[in-house]
Motif scaffolding. Structure first.
Motif, PDB file in Angstrom:
ATOM      1  N   SER A  30       5.722  37.767  10.693  1.00  0.00           N
ATOM      2  CA  SER A  30       5.618  37.669   9.238  1.00  0.00           C
ATOM      3  C   SER A  30       6.745  36.830   8.662  1.00  0.00           C
ATOM      4  N   GLN A  31       7.948  37.012   9.176  1.00  0.00           N
ATOM      5  CA  GLN A  31       9.103  36.252   8.697  1.00  0.00           C
ATOM      6  C   GLN A  31       8.922  34.755   8.957  1.00  0.00           C
ATOM      7  N   SER A  32       8.642  34.410  10.197  1.00  0.00           N
ATOM      8  CA  SER A  32       8.527  32.994  10.568  1.00  0.00           C
ATOM      9  C   SER A  32       7.210  32.393  10.086  1.00  0.00           C
ATOM     10  N   GLY A  33       6.158  33.208  10.029  1.00  0.00           N
ATOM     11  CA  GLY A  33       4.881  32.718   9.506  1.00  0.00           C
ATOM     12  C   GLY A  33       4.998  32.340   8.043  1.00  0.00           C
ATOM     13  N   ILE A  99      12.561  39.681  -3.118  1.00  0.00           N
ATOM     14  CA  ILE A  99      11.182  40.148  -2.977  1.00  0.00           C
ATOM     15  C   ILE A  99      11.051  40.966  -1.693  1.00  0.00           C
ATOM     16  N   LYS A 100      10.415  42.119  -1.796  1.00  0.00           N
ATOM     17  CA  LYS A 100      10.103  42.948  -0.633  1.00  0.00           C
ATOM     18  C   LYS A 100       8.614  42.837  -0.334  1.00  0.00           C
ATOM     19  N   ILE A 101       8.275  42.487   0.914  1.00  0.00           N
ATOM     20  CA  ILE A 101       6.877  42.456   1.370  1.00  0.00           C
ATOM     21  C   ILE A 101       6.785  43.375   2.582  1.00  0.00           C
ATOM     22  N   SER A 122      -0.561  45.003   9.286  1.00  0.00           N
ATOM     23  CA  SER A 122       0.726  44.386   9.580  1.00  0.00           C
ATOM     24  C   SER A 122       1.154  43.571   8.371  1.00  0.00           C
ATOM     25  N   VAL A 123       2.419  43.218   8.332  1.00  0.00           N
ATOM     26  CA  VAL A 123       2.868  42.317   7.271  1.00  0.00           C
ATOM     27  C   VAL A 123       2.358  40.906   7.552  1.00  0.00           C
ATOM     28  N   SER A 124       2.147  40.591   8.824  1.00  0.00           N
ATOM     29  CA  SER A 124       1.543  39.291   9.148  1.00  0.00           C
ATOM     30  C   SER A 124       0.174  39.158   8.491  1.00  0.00           C
ATOM     31  N   GLU A 125      -0.586  40.243   8.460  1.00  0.00           N
ATOM     32  CA  GLU A 125      -1.880  40.225   7.777  1.00  0.00           C
ATOM     33  C   GLU A 125      -1.695  39.952   6.282  1.00  0.00           C
ATOM     34  N   MET A 126      -0.641  40.506   5.703  1.00  0.00           N
ATOM     35  CA  MET A 126      -0.355  40.278   4.289  1.00  0.00           C
ATOM     36  C   MET A 126       0.015  38.817   4.032  1.00  0.00           C
ATOM     37  N   ILE A 127       0.729  38.200   4.970  1.00  0.00           N
ATOM     38  CA  ILE A 127       1.084  36.789   4.809  1.00  0.00           C
ATOM     39  C   ILE A 127      -0.165  35.910   4.901  1.00  0.00           C
ATOM     40  N   ASP A 143       0.003  24.858  12.780  1.00  0.00           N
ATOM     41  CA  ASP A 143      -0.419  25.562  13.992  1.00  0.00           C
ATOM     42  C   ASP A 143       0.630  26.580  14.425  1.00  0.00           C
ATOM     43  N   LYS A 144       1.904  26.214  14.295  1.00  0.00           N
ATOM     44  CA  LYS A 144       2.976  27.147  14.657  1.00  0.00           C
ATOM     45  C   LYS A 144       2.944  28.378  13.760  1.00  0.00           C
ATOM     46  N   GLY A 145       2.725  28.160  12.464  1.00  0.00           N
ATOM     47  CA  GLY A 145       2.640  29.287  11.545  1.00  0.00           C
ATOM     48  C   GLY A 145       1.494  30.213  11.890  1.00  0.00           C
ATOM     49  N   ALA A 146       0.345  29.633  12.242  1.00  0.00           N
ATOM     50  CA  ALA A 146      -0.809  30.447  12.628  1.00  0.00           C
ATOM     51  C   ALA A 146      -0.516  31.238  13.891  1.00  0.00           C
ATOM     52  N   LEU A 147       0.187  30.619  14.842  1.00  0.00           N
ATOM     53  CA  LEU A 147       0.508  31.296  16.101  1.00  0.00           C
ATOM     54  C   LEU A 147       1.389  32.514  15.885  1.00  0.00           C
ATOM     55  N   VAL A 148       2.454  32.380  15.082  1.00  0.00           N
ATOM     56  CA  VAL A 148       3.367  33.521  14.916  1.00  0.00           C
ATOM     57  C   VAL A 148       2.704  34.638  14.107  1.00  0.00           C
ATOM     58  N   LEU A 149       1.843  34.278  13.158  1.00  0.00           N
ATOM     59  CA  LEU A 149       1.109  35.307  12.422  1.00  0.00           C
ATOM     60  C   LEU A 149       0.110  36.013  13.331  1.00  0.00           C
ATOM     61  N   TYR A 150      -0.523  35.272  14.214  1.00  0.00           N
ATOM     62  CA  TYR A 150      -1.424  35.858  15.205  1.00  0.00           C
ATOM     63  C   TYR A 150      -0.662  36.846  16.091  1.00  0.00           C
TER      64      TYR A 150
END
Length: 315
Positions: A30-33, A99-101, A122-127, A143-150
């Protein structure tokens, strides 16, 4: 709420993103995504991810080193962290706006904006939510953002096996798989274990205990960790290694950390709610996955007693 957060991201030129200490895949994802989402959309903005490094997750992302002065006039976003005590890098309060997520119960509603969704896997789902809404105003994802969220979705749902996996989770996974993600390479990196971890896993299989009410207990002392040359952080990879044992309702790992006076408490469940027990012992989390701290081995006995009662009374 999402629109308000997108507006704040548009407003600030410097954005610093934190997450919790001892990060798991969703914390990093979530952080890196979020960082990749902002970088892909606004190439001129200065976006940083901060916190302690976790060697086993460096294949996903590495952290930035920044000075205190970087926080001046900055937007700070904290992902996947229920309370301020657990935020990795305590400079989070030095920015201009916070901001808190998060998707944990909102026991500590810190920040100028608080976006908490306990229904999210997950917070990744929220992102991903943030990304899909942001697309309407030109936000893009790499693509990198999608990978870390995945990775975050996979990690917090236990490869989509946990009860927090919903129709929305699968839909959002499908959105991420539209990007160029090498799933075979990802899973090879995600689940690889070196020899020392494999040997420690064998030790755990031989020594964990399960009582008559389905409570599993494993004690990892500093001497055991030294014997296998494994750190307290690395041992977290094995918290679910005996989760498929028949009759198991809940389980706890007690891990002695040389770098801290506390004993880490990792709690997992298939039914009994354990987050209230975690809160009792300086922790918190989800009903089925939580963490806490024990002052010493004597206090671990009290935690076991509480878990024993939770399993005994669970129907």
């Amino acid at each position: 709420m999402i629109e308000t957060i997108l507006n704040k991201i548009e407003e600030y030129e410097t954005i610093i993103i934190h997450r919790h200490e001892r990060p798991d895949p969703d914390a990093i994802g979530s952080q890196s995504g979020l960082a990749e989402l902002i970088k892909s959309t606004y190439s001129m903005k200065k976006v940083y991810v901060v916190g302690e490094e976790e060697p086993s997750l460096r294949f996903l992302s590495t952290m930035d080193e920044i000075t205190d002065s970087t926080y001046e006039g900055a937007l700070v976003i904290v992902c996947d962290t229920a309370n301020t005590e657990r935020i990795s890098d305590q400079r989070y309060s030095k920015g201009d706006f916070l901001i808190k997520i998060d998707h944990h119960p909102n026991e500590d509603p810190y920040g100028d904006i608080v976006w908490v969704d306990t229904e999210a896997s997950s917070v990744s789902e929220m992102i991903v939510d943030l990304y899909l809404e942001g697309k309407k105003r030109g936000f893009s994802l790499s693509d990198k953002g999608a990978l870390v969220l995945y990775a975050g979705l996979v990690g917090d749902t236990g490869r989509f096996r946990y009860p927090n996996t919903t129709t929305k989770t699968h839909q959002y996974t499908g959105e991420l798989l539209k990007f160029n993600i090498d799933q075979s390479e990802f899973y090879s990196q995600f689940y690889k274990k070196d020899l020392k971890m494999t040997r420690l896993e064998g030790y755990i299989f031989q020594h964990f205990e399960v009582n008559e009410y389905g409570l599993g207990v494993m004690n990892l002392t500093s001497d055991i960790l030294k014997q296998f040359n494994v750190t307290a952080n690395e041992s977290s990879q094995l918290v679910n290694c005996f989760s498929d044992v028949e009759g198991l309702k809940a389980w706890v790992f007690f891990v002695e950390d040389e770098d801290s006076e506390d004993i880490r408490v990792r709690l997992r469940s298939k039914g009994p709610h354990i987050n209230q027990i975690a809160q009792k012992y300086r922790g918190g989390g989800h009903p089925m996955a939580s963490g806490a701290k024990a002052k010493d081995w004597e206090e671990t006995k009290s935690i076991v007693a509480d878990l024993h009662e939770a399993c005994r009374s669970y129907q």
